[in-house]
Design an enzyme around this catalytic site. Structure first.
Site, PDB file in Angstrom:
ATOM      1  N   HIS A  87       2.111  26.786 -45.227  1.00  0.00           N
ATOM      2  CA  HIS A  87       1.553  25.608 -45.888  1.00  0.00           C
ATOM      3  C   HIS A  87       0.762  24.822 -44.860  1.00  0.00           C
ATOM      4  O   HIS A  87       1.239  24.571 -43.757  1.00  0.00           O
ATOM      5  CB  HIS A  87       2.674  24.722 -46.453  1.00  0.00           C
ATOM      6  CG  HIS A  87       2.138  23.436 -47.026  1.00  0.00           C
ATOM      7  ND1 HIS A  87       1.564  23.371 -48.269  1.00  0.00           N
ATOM      8  CD2 HIS A  87       2.036  22.194 -46.489  1.00  0.00           C
ATOM      9  CE1 HIS A  87       1.155  22.130 -48.491  1.00  0.00           C
ATOM     10  NE2 HIS A  87       1.421  21.396 -47.422  1.00  0.00           N
ATOM     11  N   ASP A 166       8.173  15.450 -58.062  1.00  0.00           N
ATOM     12  CA  ASP A 166       7.183  15.212 -57.011  1.00  0.00           C
ATOM     13  C   ASP A 166       5.810  14.936 -57.610  1.00  0.00           C
ATOM     14  O   ASP A 166       5.070  14.081 -57.120  1.00  0.00           O
ATOM     15  CB  ASP A 166       7.092  16.393 -56.051  1.00  0.00           C
ATOM     16  CG  ASP A 166       5.976  16.166 -55.047  1.00  0.00           C
ATOM     17  OD1 ASP A 166       6.101  15.202 -54.275  1.00  0.00           O
ATOM     18  OD2 ASP A 166       4.964  16.884 -55.076  1.00  0.00           O
ATOM     19  N   ARG A 173       2.567   7.283 -55.556  1.00  0.00           N
ATOM     20  CA  ARG A 173       2.364   6.927 -54.136  1.00  0.00           C
ATOM     21  C   ARG A 173       0.884   6.766 -53.828  1.00  0.00           C
ATOM     22  O   ARG A 173       0.484   5.912 -53.032  1.00  0.00           O
ATOM     23  CB  ARG A 173       2.979   8.012 -53.242  1.00  0.00           C
ATOM     24  CG  ARG A 173       4.498   7.984 -53.247  1.00  0.00           C
ATOM     25  CD  ARG A 173       5.071   9.256 -52.645  1.00  0.00           C
ATOM     26  NE  ARG A 173       4.535   9.521 -51.338  1.00  0.00           N
ATOM     27  CZ  ARG A 173       4.317  10.733 -50.828  1.00  0.00           C
ATOM     28  NH1 ARG A 173       4.586  11.814 -51.526  1.00  0.00           N
ATOM     29  NH2 ARG A 173       3.836  10.873 -49.620  1.00  0.00           N
ATOM     30  N   SER A 188       8.146  15.763 -50.205  1.00  0.00           N
ATOM     31  CA  SER A 188       7.173  16.186 -51.209  1.00  0.00           C
ATOM     32  C   SER A 188       6.717  17.632 -50.932  1.00  0.00           C
ATOM     33  O   SER A 188       6.758  18.504 -51.811  1.00  0.00           O
ATOM     34  CB  SER A 188       5.977  15.226 -51.177  1.00  0.00           C
ATOM     35  OG  SER A 188       4.879  15.732 -51.878  1.00  0.00           O
ATOM     36  N   LYS A 192       8.406  21.464 -52.908  1.00  0.00           N
ATOM     37  CA  LYS A 192       7.599  22.479 -53.603  1.00  0.00           C
ATOM     38  C   LYS A 192       7.732  23.841 -52.929  1.00  0.00           C
ATOM     39  O   LYS A 192       7.831  24.869 -53.593  1.00  0.00           O
ATOM     40  CB  LYS A 192       6.129  22.033 -53.630  1.00  0.00           C
ATOM     41  CG  LYS A 192       5.913  20.858 -54.587  1.00  0.00           C
ATOM     42  CD  LYS A 192       4.511  20.287 -54.524  1.00  0.00           C
ATOM     43  CE  LYS A 192       4.286  19.463 -53.289  1.00  0.00           C
ATOM     44  NZ  LYS A 192       3.191  18.517 -53.313  1.00  0.00           N
TER      45      LYS A 192
HETATM   46  N1  URA Z   1       0.852  16.803 -49.595  1.00  0.00           N
HETATM   47  C1  URA Z   1       1.890  16.771 -50.460  1.00  0.00           C
HETATM   48  O1  URA Z   1       2.140  17.727 -51.186  1.00  0.00           O
HETATM   49  N2  URA Z   1       2.638  15.664 -50.496  1.00  0.00           N
HETATM   50  C2  URA Z   1       2.415  14.601 -49.716  1.00  0.00           C
HETATM   51  O2  URA Z   1       3.149  13.643 -49.793  1.00  0.00           O
HETATM   52  C3  URA Z   1       1.328  14.641 -48.826  1.00  0.00           C
HETATM   53  C4  URA Z   1       0.566  15.771 -48.789  1.00  0.00           C
END
Ligand code: URA
Length: 430
Positions: A87, A166, A173, A188, A192
């Protein structure tokens, strides 16, 4: 037995007053917010209290659990090979997933990557792949597993049932000034990735003007929080901190980046893209327990390219199709002779975005052919009047604002000067 129930105001007050939230409070507040029983304004206040007062490792871990439990958690018990994923926190010209996923699959691992679309100046992997004629981002669960088994690599859109808490919280947010809280970013991203079912994970935490972490210390703090969360949830996780002061490679824009990625798979391509692809591949393979294979060999012998072609075709794409080219282009010339010592990633990202490669709102469409080609990178000698950038778009009225974004993007020093660059891989957190 009924789960415990709380008053949202008590949970907000507890975090406001620097208390640690209990596991039961965290489970409740995430579930109740996902159901709609905790209001947006209450969750906003809690997110702000978390931004200001932080969270302990236990709290972040439980918060992540609760977000994972808001949806499905995938697993791949009978694949016959280990799963590993990467990621990136997002950068300009960051096309690394495109050569990396097939390369790692060619080395014997399976890569189950659920990915997203871009927002703002960093491009999304799905937007890039969607520039390939016929390619589709949405797969059924059965198609996903079949492709993982048969091809070894899948990059596709996450279902709405992957960490839905999320999705809702991230949107909130974004409009309440609470994106920057490290516990919220870490939970967050990791909720995932853990829900995606990968057994091992390598995080590419970008640092610099084109990244959302501008300084190394905060990037290291985020990396550490995510590596801990991975470990706490049984996912072997390693992070590299990598340089995003200047764009990766020589292109920023969807089809432009696919073309450059195919060059890498064909054994060419820019050195920084090749080097970072190999560095991340080695980490992904090591985290998956596959250390005997050198990914450089699989790139050189064409087997990564074979997997790429199968991966594109499995999702309806034609790997031999011509990629879209924007209707109009405009050259920006170097202002002087000398050595390019700075090339600002953010400026190039904003220019590509303004040309149509990215979106301002989730529902906007992107232009497949739009973007910026860089004719020089830091350290290169440039000549005044010769091309420095070529801008591409279908809508030429966008050129002026893109050129404006590039104003001040480069520093050219007298010949003999050397750029003061951080290394491509700045640090490793394990
Ligand atoms: N990417 C995400 O998936 N979540 C965040 O909070 C910031 C970047």
């Amino acid at each position: 037995m009924n789960a415990a129930s709380f008053d949202a105001v008590d949970v907000i007050r507890a975090k406001r007053d620097r208390a640690e939230l209990t596991d039961a409070q965290i489970d409740w507040v995430i579930a109740a917010y996902t159901r709609g029983d905790v209001a947006d304004e209450q969750m906003s206040a809690l997110a702000m209290a978390i931004l200001l007062n932080g969270m302990s490792r236990r709290e972040v871990s439980r918060w992540t659990d609760a977000m994972i439990s808001s949806g499905e958690r995938l697993s791949f018990p009978d694949l016959g090979r280990p799963t590993t994923d990467k990621h990136s926190t997002g950068g300009v010209g960051d096309k690394i997933t495109l050569p990396l996923a097939p390369l790692v699959a060619a080395c014997g691992a399976a890569v189950p990557q659920l990915s997203g679309r871009g927002l703002g100046h960093t491009g999304g992997t799905l937007d890039k792949l969607e520039s390939i004629p016929g390619w589709r981002a949405t797969l059924t669960g059965e198609e996903f597993i079949a492709q993982l088994r048969e091809v070894g690599a899948v990059v596709c859109a996450a279902s709405d049932n992957l960490a839905p808490a999320d999705k809702k919280l991230y949107g909130l947010r974004d409009v309440t000034g609470t994106v920057e809280a490290i516990p919220l970013i870490a939970s967050s991203i990791m909720s995932k990735k853990i829900a995606e079912g990968t057994g091992a994970l390598v995080l590419d935490v970008k640092v610099g003007s084109g990244a959302f972490m501008k300084d190394v210390d905060r990037a290291r703090e985020l990396a550490r929080a995510m590596v801990e969360l991975g470990g706490d949830h049984g996912v072997r996780t390693v992070a590299l901190l990598t340089n995003m002061a200047t764009p990766l490679g020589r292109t920023a824009g969807n089809a432009l980046e696919v073309r450059e990625s195919v060059e890498v798979l064909a054994g060419g391509g820019p050195a920084d893209v090749v080097d970072l692809t190999l560095a991340l591949a080695r980490e992904m393979l090591a985290a998956a327990g596959l250390e005997g294979v050198d990914p450089a060999d699989r790139l050189a012998d064409g087997s990564a390219m074979d997997v790429w072609r199968r991966m594109v075709a499995a999702q309806g794409g034609d790997p031999d199709a011509e990629l879209p080219v924007a209707r109009e282009s405009q050259v920006v010339a170097a202002p002087a002779d000398g050595v390019l010592v700075e090339l600002d990633a953010l400026a190039v990202g904003v220019a590509a975005w303004r040309l149509g490669a990215g979106r301002a709102r989730k529902e906007d469409a992107v232009q497949a052919g739009a973007g910026v080609v860089l004719h020089a990178k830091p350290g290169d000698v440039v000549r005044g009047g010769e091309p420095l950038f070529t801008l591409h778009t279908d809508t030429p009225e966008r050129f002026a604002r893109a050129v404006e974004a590039l104003d001040g993007a480069v520093v050219i020093a007298p010949e003999g000067a050397r750029p003061d660059l951080l290394p491509l891989v700045i640090d490793r957190v394990a």
